[in-house]
Design a protein around this motif. Structure first.
Motif, PDB file in Angstrom:
ATOM      1  N   THR A 330     -18.701  -0.284 -91.397  1.00  0.00           N
ATOM      2  CA  THR A 330     -18.186   1.018 -90.960  1.00  0.00           C
ATOM      3  C   THR A 330     -19.342   1.975 -90.718  1.00  0.00           C
ATOM      4  O   THR A 330     -20.436   1.814 -91.261  1.00  0.00           O
ATOM      5  CB  THR A 330     -17.252   1.643 -92.015  1.00  0.00           C
ATOM      6  N   GLN A 332     -19.317   5.034 -91.741  1.00  0.00           N
ATOM      7  CA  GLN A 332     -19.515   5.756 -93.001  1.00  0.00           C
ATOM      8  C   GLN A 332     -20.512   5.022 -93.871  1.00  0.00           C
ATOM      9  O   GLN A 332     -21.342   5.644 -94.540  1.00  0.00           O
ATOM     10  CB  GLN A 332     -18.193   5.928 -93.762  1.00  0.00           C
ATOM     11  N   TRP A 333     -20.447   3.704 -93.884  1.00  0.00           N
ATOM     12  CA  TRP A 333     -21.358   2.872 -94.675  1.00  0.00           C
ATOM     13  C   TRP A 333     -22.804   3.228 -94.328  1.00  0.00           C
ATOM     14  O   TRP A 333     -23.628   3.497 -95.214  1.00  0.00           O
ATOM     15  CB  TRP A 333     -21.084   1.411 -94.346  1.00  0.00           C
ATOM     16  N   ASP A 336     -23.753   6.869 -95.252  1.00  0.00           N
ATOM     17  CA  ASP A 336     -24.013   7.007 -96.688  1.00  0.00           C
ATOM     18  C   ASP A 336     -25.410   6.508 -97.034  1.00  0.00           C
ATOM     19  O   ASP A 336     -26.128   7.122 -97.838  1.00  0.00           O
ATOM     20  CB  ASP A 336     -22.961   6.240 -97.496  1.00  0.00           C
ATOM     21  N   ASN A 365     -23.443  14.485 -94.285  1.00  0.00           N
ATOM     22  CA  ASN A 365     -22.510  13.584 -94.944  1.00  0.00           C
ATOM     23  C   ASN A 365     -22.496  13.845 -96.450  1.00  0.00           C
ATOM     24  O   ASN A 365     -23.541  13.853 -97.097  1.00  0.00           O
ATOM     25  CB  ASN A 365     -22.917  12.131 -94.670  1.00  0.00           C
ATOM     26  N   ASP A 368     -19.420  10.422-101.486  1.00  0.00           N
ATOM     27  CA  ASP A 368     -18.333  10.242-102.445  1.00  0.00           C
ATOM     28  C   ASP A 368     -18.715   9.051-103.304  1.00  0.00           C
ATOM     29  O   ASP A 368     -18.600   7.898-102.882  1.00  0.00           O
ATOM     30  CB  ASP A 368     -17.019   9.985-101.707  1.00  0.00           C
ATOM     31  N   ASN A 371     -16.535   6.143-103.591  1.00  0.00           N
ATOM     32  CA  ASN A 371     -16.089   5.489-102.360  1.00  0.00           C
ATOM     33  C   ASN A 371     -17.277   5.285-101.414  1.00  0.00           C
ATOM     34  O   ASN A 371     -17.181   5.516-100.222  1.00  0.00           O
ATOM     35  CB  ASN A 371     -15.000   6.329-101.685  1.00  0.00           C
ATOM     36  N   GLY A 374     -17.064   3.598 -98.032  1.00  0.00           N
ATOM     37  CA  GLY A 374     -15.633   3.475 -97.789  1.00  0.00           C
ATOM     38  C   GLY A 374     -15.040   2.237 -98.394  1.00  0.00           C
ATOM     39  O   GLY A 374     -13.989   1.756 -97.981  1.00  0.00           O
ATOM     40  N   GLN A 375     -15.702   1.713 -99.458  1.00  0.00           N
ATOM     41  CA  GLN A 375     -15.257   0.450-100.065  1.00  0.00           C
ATOM     42  C   GLN A 375     -14.234   0.636-101.166  1.00  0.00           C
ATOM     43  O   GLN A 375     -13.736  -0.347-101.713  1.00  0.00           O
ATOM     44  CB  GLN A 375     -16.458  -0.311-100.643  1.00  0.00           C
TER      45      GLN A 375
END
Length: 378
Positions: A330, A332-333, A336, A365, A368, A371, A374-375
């Motif tokens: 992803t 997001q990965w 991050d 960014n 979180d 998360n 996003g995992q």
């Protein structure tokens, strides 16, 4: 012999036991790292979850210099049901297709996704080509770890005997209960191929391929067997399973290793003594890779050449900074990871063409910690 512990356990440390215990990096309890500001930090999942997640699984060398690791270990007492077996046959196309199709079927079964590990290879006996013997064997090494229970007669009949039913194995075959510490040594494959040189390609799949794939591999093996002075080692190593999957599949979120959906890893080695055959060896590997591409491209979203290829490049030869985002499931990965890079190495001291790059602009960014990538839960 050039694999270093520091990079190996940052990139995955995948091995024969991944179906039962996950990747080697999944057993890292803590590590010490020298950071860009000169400080040395002991990193654990609890004390610094973001750096722990990033260092294990994304891009070795991006975050600092790892000085040492502390691992969780596995003792014989924890694995009382372990068994080991080795069976081999002289190569024939019919026997290979029988064994390989059984392998694909059995390794996909959810019931044995953590307990049964089978390593399958087609190659000459170790050292034989050096004395002029190029006959290829089909070798099956299997391990029952038994963390979900012992290998009952019913399970053996269902998942081991299908390999042995068609043609009797050669006399050196055996199976026996053994301590897991002994099996770890027996599972090491004698791979001394001197004085031959080689070309190699590795493929990883998110599925257990069908009989068409097996037939394509058999076609290539048969073709190579006709080439004088050359031999192959095609190796099949299971990593995942269907349903809940293997422990490698289940360890989603332990770290940033992106390919938790891996099922099967294949090494394709071609050996030659005459340098004039080097290009031919590469062409044979390229041919098989292209013929089977649809099986190993991870649903078409991974880079065209997965991991090692005959065109493997170093950080000095290939700039991956524009491709990195394609290596992670992803966006997001990747974002991050870039955010963590800004936190620990804002001046990009630890930088090559193969490390996680700083973002082009200020990364807004917000991490979180529960998360990362996003995992979900870790």
């Amino acid at each position: 012999k050039s694999v270093g512990v520091g990079g190996h356990f940052q990139s995955s440390a995948l091995g024969f036991l991944a179906r039962t215990w996950g990747a080697g990096m999944d057993l890292v309890v803590s590590f010490r790292i020298a950071k860009a500001d000169g400080s040395i930090e002991e990193v654990t999942r609890e004390a610094n979850p973001a750096l722990y997640w990033a260092v294990l699984g994304s891009s070795p060398g991006s975050w600092g210099v790892v000085l040492d690791f502390t691992f969780d270990t596995i003792t014989n007492d924890e694995v009382p049901n372990s068994m080991f077996g080795v069976h081999s046959w002289l190569y024939s196309r019919e026997q290979f297709e029988h064994i390989a199709n059984a392998f694909m079927d059995v390794m996909a079964k959810e019931e044995v996704a953590r307990d049964l590990i089978i390593f399958l290879a087609v190659n000459p006996a170790p050292g034989a080509p050096a004395s002029g013997d190029f006959r290829h064997l089909i070798t099956m090494m299997w391990l029952w770890t038994g963390i979900d229970g012992p290998l009952t007669p019913e399970l053996r009949e269902q998942y081991v005997e299908p390999f042995l039913s068609r043609v009797p194995a050669l006399p050196n075959s055996f199976s026996s209960p053994l301590p897991i510490s002994d099996i770890a040594y027996l599972f090491q494959y004698d791979f001394d191929n001197r004085p031959f040189r080689y070309q190699v390609h590795s493929m990883s799949t998110d599925n257990y391929p069908d009989s068409k794939f097996v037939s394509l591999v058999a076609d290539e093996i048969d073709f190579r067997l006709k080439i004088p002075g050359m031999y192959s080692s095609i190796q099949f190593q299971p990593l995942g399973g269907n349903g809940a999957g293997s422990q490698l599949n289940r360890n989603v979120g332990k770290n940033s290793f992106p390919w938790r959906n891996l099922k099967l890893h294949i090494d394709d080695w071609v050996f030659f003594k005459d340098d004039a055959q080097s290009d031919l060896a590469k062409r044979r590997i390229d041919y098989l890779r292209l013929k089977t591409k649809k099986y190993w491209r991870n649903n078409g979203v991974s880079p065209d050449s997965s991991w090692m290829t005959t065109d493997t490049a170093t950080a000095d030869e290939l700039d991956l900074t524009k491709e990195w985002k394609n290596y992670f499931p992803t966006r997001q990965w990747f974002r991050d990871l870039q955010a963590i890079k800004v936190m620990v190495d804002p001046n990009n001291l630890f930088s090559t063409n193969m490390t996680i790059p700083l973002p082009n602009s200020a990364n807004s960014n917000v991490l979180d910690i529960k998360n990362l990538g996003g995992q979900g839960k870790r």
